[in-house]
Design an enzyme around this catalytic site. Structure first.
Site, mmCIF file in Angstrom:
data_model
loop_
_atom_site.group_PDB
_atom_site.id
_atom_site.type_symbol
_atom_site.label_atom_id
_atom_site.label_comp_id
_atom_site.label_asym_id
_atom_site.label_seq_id
_atom_site.Cartn_x
_atom_site.Cartn_y
_atom_site.Cartn_z
ATOM 1 N N GLY A 145 -61.432 -6.709 -163.610
ATOM 2 C CA GLY A 145 -61.623 -5.339 -164.085
ATOM 3 C C GLY A 145 -62.115 -5.260 -165.515
ATOM 4 C CB SER A 146 -63.416 -2.322 -167.292
ATOM 5 O OG SER A 146 -62.356 -1.426 -167.020
ATOM 6 N N GLY A 201 -55.153 -6.324 -165.104
ATOM 7 C CA GLY A 201 -55.132 -4.899 -165.440
ATOM 8 C C GLY A 201 -54.298 -4.142 -164.418
ATOM 9 C CB ALA A 202 -52.103 -1.904 -163.863
ATOM 10 C CG ASP A 203 -56.257 0.812 -160.722
ATOM 11 O OD1 ASP A 203 -57.266 0.818 -161.435
ATOM 12 O OD2 ASP A 203 -56.105 0.015 -159.778
ATOM 13 N N GLY A 215 -55.828 -2.182 -157.666
ATOM 14 C CA GLY A 215 -56.807 -2.252 -156.586
ATOM 15 C C GLY A 215 -57.982 -1.323 -156.764
ATOM 16 N N GLY A 216 -58.021 -0.646 -157.919
ATOM 17 C CA GLY A 216 -59.161 0.227 -158.195
ATOM 18 C C GLY A 216 -60.482 -0.528 -158.123
ATOM 19 C CD GLU A 234 -56.638 -7.522 -159.148
ATOM 20 O OE1 GLU A 234 -57.475 -7.391 -160.045
ATOM 21 O OE2 GLU A 234 -56.086 -6.565 -158.588
HETATM 22 C C1 5RP Z 1 -58.780 -4.512 -159.497
HETATM 23 C C2 5RP Z 1 -57.597 -4.050 -160.227
HETATM 24 C C3 5RP Z 1 -57.755 -3.794 -161.680
HETATM 25 O O1 5RP Z 1 -56.843 -4.569 -162.368
HETATM 26 C C4 5RP Z 1 -57.506 -2.359 -161.941
HETATM 27 O O2 5RP Z 1 -58.374 -1.609 -161.118
HETATM 28 C C5 5RP Z 1 -57.742 -1.997 -163.401
HETATM 29 O O3 5RP Z 1 -59.094 -2.120 -163.692
HETATM 30 P P1 5RP Z 1 -59.701 -1.615 -165.056
HETATM 31 O O4 5RP Z 1 -59.125 -2.488 -166.130
HETATM 32 O O5 5RP Z 1 -61.190 -1.788 -164.879
HETATM 33 O O6 5RP Z 1 -59.328 -0.173 -165.225
HETATM 34 O O7 5RP Z 1 -56.528 -3.887 -159.705
HETATM 35 O O8 5RP Z 1 -58.496 -4.640 -158.142
#
Ligand code: 5RP
Length: 228
Positions: free
Chosen positions: A33-34, A88-90, A101-102, A109
């Site tokens: 993720g970002s 990361g996390a959403d 999972g975004g 993961e």
């Molecule tokens: C990917 C994830 C990411 O960790 C989550 O979506 C956060 O991403 P970002 O740092 O881009 O907001 O779970 O499956």
């Protein structure tokens, strides 16, 4: 409401802070993720300066980025253990439970996280929330019979939406689909996870409970660290 630059600033602070936990000789897990992007960039610099580590990647995107920075990668089954995982996390609550999972990498993961001795999550301050959960819950389902699987999810009173990207069904690195599920107000995450995983065709959900040990939150004035 934060603007895009503020969010990026906070993600960078959190990502770079997490890189400080990486020590010589470790096997680390790298999420997707970002926000993890900033941790990987920093770890890449550290490797360039002589840090000796190996990394288990949670997605094709993370593998590509890590390779471009000469971060040595190892397969998950070749690693005896993973000392530290950065992801990361959403959406996260104050007990360090959350939704992931975004980016669609939730299955790998979760497997990487379960093999890790310590799990660090890195987020910008806008991700702190929890009950009622606002982020639609990503659920990975296999393509075979997916319309029946989606119907069975609906029968349980969830509202799934098949994830699309550029007009096509989004495919995970395992070739599966993602159904993003809106949760009713106040729905319990753990109960939801159990209910969904009973449905044949559901591979995994983005419910991550009792996994994160350390939460690093990027803020406008630095980072805040919460521990389990
Ligand atoms: C990917 C994830 C990411 O960790 C989550 O979506 C956060 O991403 P970002 O740092 O881009 O907001 O779970 O499956």
């Amino acid at each position: 409401m934060m603007n895009k630059e503020q969010i990026e600033f906070e993600k960078k602070l959190a990502g770079e802070k997490a890189a400080e936990f990486v020590k010589d000789g470790m096997t680390i897990g790298l999420g997707t993720g970002s926000t993890v992007y900033y941790a990987i960039m920093k770890i890449g610099e550290m490797v360039k300066q002589g840090l000796n580590i190996s990394a288990v990647s949670s997605s094709n995107a993370t593998s590509e980025l890590s390779k471009s920075l000469n971060i040595p990668l190892t397969g998950i089954d070749d690693a005896e253990k993973i000392n530290l995982n950065i992801d990361g996390a959403d959406e996260v609550d104050k007990n360090l439970n959350g939704i992931k999972g975004g980016g669609g990498a939730l299955l790998f993961e979760k497997i990487v996280a379960f093999k890790s001795e310590t799990n660090i999550w890195i987020v910008d301050s806008g991700k702190l929330s929890g009950r009622p959960w606002k982020f639609p819950l990503p659920v990975e389902i296999i393509p075979f019979g997916s319309s029946s699987t989606l119907s069975r999810i609906r029968e349980k009173n969830f509202m799934p939406e098949l994830r699309k990207k550029e007009g096509k069904i989004f495919l995970t690195d395992s070739g599966n689909y993602i159904a993003d599920i809106r949760m009713e107000e106040n729905r319990d995450l753990e109960a939801t996870d159990k209910e969904l995983k009973m449905i044949t065709g559901v591979v995994e959900t983005g419910v991550f409970i009792d996994i994160a040990d350390i939460l690093i939150i990027g803020q406008d004035n630095g980072t805040k660290i919460l521990k389990k």
